[in-house]
Design a protein around this motif. Structure first.
Motif, PDB file in Angstrom:
ATOM      1  N   ASP A   1      -0.914  -1.228  -3.035  1.00 29.06           N
ATOM      2  CA  ASP A   1      -0.758  -1.623  -1.645  1.00 29.06           C
ATOM      3  C   ASP A   1       0.711  -1.446  -1.278  1.00 29.06           C
ATOM      4  O   ASP A   1       1.555  -2.257  -1.688  1.00 29.06           O
ATOM      5  CB  ASP A   1      -1.198  -3.072  -1.454  1.00 29.06           C
TER       6      ASP A   1
ATOM      7  N   ASP B   1      -6.630   9.804   9.028  1.00 30.21           N
ATOM      8  CA  ASP B   1      -6.539   9.086   7.752  1.00 30.21           C
ATOM      9  C   ASP B   1      -7.107   9.873   6.574  1.00 30.21           C
ATOM     10  O   ASP B   1      -6.920   9.472   5.425  1.00 30.21           O
ATOM     11  CB  ASP B   1      -7.204   7.712   7.847  1.00 30.21           C
TER      12      ASP B   1
ATOM     13  N   THR C   1      -0.235   8.605   0.945  1.00 32.48           N
ATOM     14  CA  THR C   1      -0.825   7.653   1.870  1.00 32.48           C
ATOM     15  C   THR C   1      -1.722   8.322   2.892  1.00 32.48           C
ATOM     16  O   THR C   1      -1.571   9.508   3.183  1.00 32.48           O
ATOM     17  CB  THR C   1       0.278   6.830   2.584  1.00 32.48           C
TER      18      THR C   1
ATOM     19  N   ASP D   1      -2.561   5.373  -1.856  1.00 32.41           N
ATOM     20  CA  ASP D   1      -3.080   4.452  -0.850  1.00 32.41           C
ATOM     21  C   ASP D   1      -4.599   4.292  -1.031  1.00 32.41           C
ATOM     22  O   ASP D   1      -5.333   5.268  -0.941  1.00 32.41           O
ATOM     23  CB  ASP D   1      -2.767   5.040   0.529  1.00 32.41           C
TER      24      ASP D   1
ATOM     25  N   ARG E   1      -6.743   3.364   0.984  1.00 31.44           N
ATOM     26  CA  ARG E   1      -7.447   3.778   2.204  1.00 31.44           C
ATOM     27  C   ARG E   1      -8.084   5.150   2.032  1.00 31.44           C
ATOM     28  O   ARG E   1      -9.128   5.444   2.610  1.00 31.44           O
ATOM     29  CB  ARG E   1      -6.478   3.776   3.394  1.00 31.44           C
TER      30      ARG E   1
ATOM     31  N   THR F   1       1.477  -0.022   2.133  1.00 36.69           N
ATOM     32  CA  THR F   1       1.540   0.349   3.545  1.00 36.69           C
ATOM     33  C   THR F   1       1.748  -0.872   4.437  1.00 36.69           C
ATOM     34  O   THR F   1       1.492  -2.004   4.038  1.00 36.69           O
ATOM     35  CB  THR F   1       0.255   1.091   3.986  1.00 36.69           C
TER      36      THR F   1
ATOM     37  N   PHE G   1       4.675   8.509  -2.719  1.00 41.94           N
ATOM     38  CA  PHE G   1       3.657   7.629  -2.152  1.00 41.94           C
ATOM     39  C   PHE G   1       2.685   8.517  -1.397  1.00 41.94           C
ATOM     40  O   PHE G   1       3.053   9.148  -0.409  1.00 41.94           O
ATOM     41  CB  PHE G   1       4.294   6.585  -1.231  1.00 41.94           C
TER      42      PHE G   1
ATOM     43  N   ASN H   1      -1.323   5.804   8.177  1.00 40.44           N
ATOM     44  CA  ASN H   1      -0.576   4.665   7.636  1.00 40.44           C
ATOM     45  C   ASN H   1       0.901   4.989   7.508  1.00 40.44           C
ATOM     46  O   ASN H   1       1.291   6.143   7.364  1.00 40.44           O
ATOM     47  CB  ASN H   1      -1.125   4.254   6.264  1.00 40.44           C
TER      48      ASN H   1
ATOM     49  N   VAL I   1       4.416   3.829   5.271  1.00 38.82           N
ATOM     50  CA  VAL I   1       4.861   3.179   4.049  1.00 38.82           C
ATOM     51  C   VAL I   1       5.787   2.022   4.427  1.00 38.82           C
ATOM     52  O   VAL I   1       6.722   2.195   5.204  1.00 38.82           O
ATOM     53  CB  VAL I   1       5.589   4.181   3.128  1.00 38.82           C
TER      54      VAL I   1
END
Length: 155
Positions: free
Chosen positions: A152, A42, A63, A115, A117, A154, A61, A67, A69
């Motif tokens: 948000d 991650d 991410t 993302d 995260r 994912t 995106f 994760n 998408v």
């Protein structure tokens, strides 16, 4: 040094953010990149490129590596239906080939989302314009330099 790698380095230097570019070897997937640099999956900031069905332009995106998408959430965030972007469109609008798309240093402005995260880590790693180069950066610097908006998107 490839033109793509030079463009990423120049964007990072121009922004004045601390960064580290390395060549750990093959890093075409988040798993490969994480293993190569010795971090969690991650912590890899994947660049996922989709095509805006209304605009015809790419949407980026960024991410976390583990994760995926969500097509539905990503379309809602982008404000248009999204589809698969082909290699030619990706190269034309970002300047990068698939497998080495960096989240910054594009040949022109693109719409980008980030993302949340990734902010769970002090440092994240992203492609530096080639399938063999990555760079380490603080998530806040990545957000600032890429111009991506937290969202948000994912599964």
């Amino acid at each position: 040094m490839s033109k793509s790698l030079k463009r990423v380095r120049a964007a990072l230097e121009a922004a004045g953010a601390p960064f580290e570019i390395t060549e750990p070897g093959e890093a075409r997937t988040a798993e490969m990149a994480a293993q190569a640099v010795g971090c969690e999956v991650d912590q890899i900031a994947k660049s996922i490129i989709l095509r805006g069905e209304d605009s015809g332009h790419v949407v980026l995106f960024i991410t976390a590596g583990g994760n995926r998408v969500s097509a539905e959430k990503a379309s809602a965030v982008a404000g248009q239906p999204l589809g698969k972007a082909d290699a030619g469109l990706i190269r034309a609008e970002t300047g990068f080939a698939i497998g080495g798309v960096a989240p910054l240093g594009h040949v022109g402005p693109i719409t980008a989302f980030l993302d949340p995260r990734l902010f769970d880590f002090d440092t994240v790693w992203a492609a530096a314009g080639t399938p063999r180069h990555v760079f380490a950066i603080a998530p806040a610097d990545l957000e600032r330099i890429s111009g991506a908006k937290r969202a948000d998107f994912t599964e």
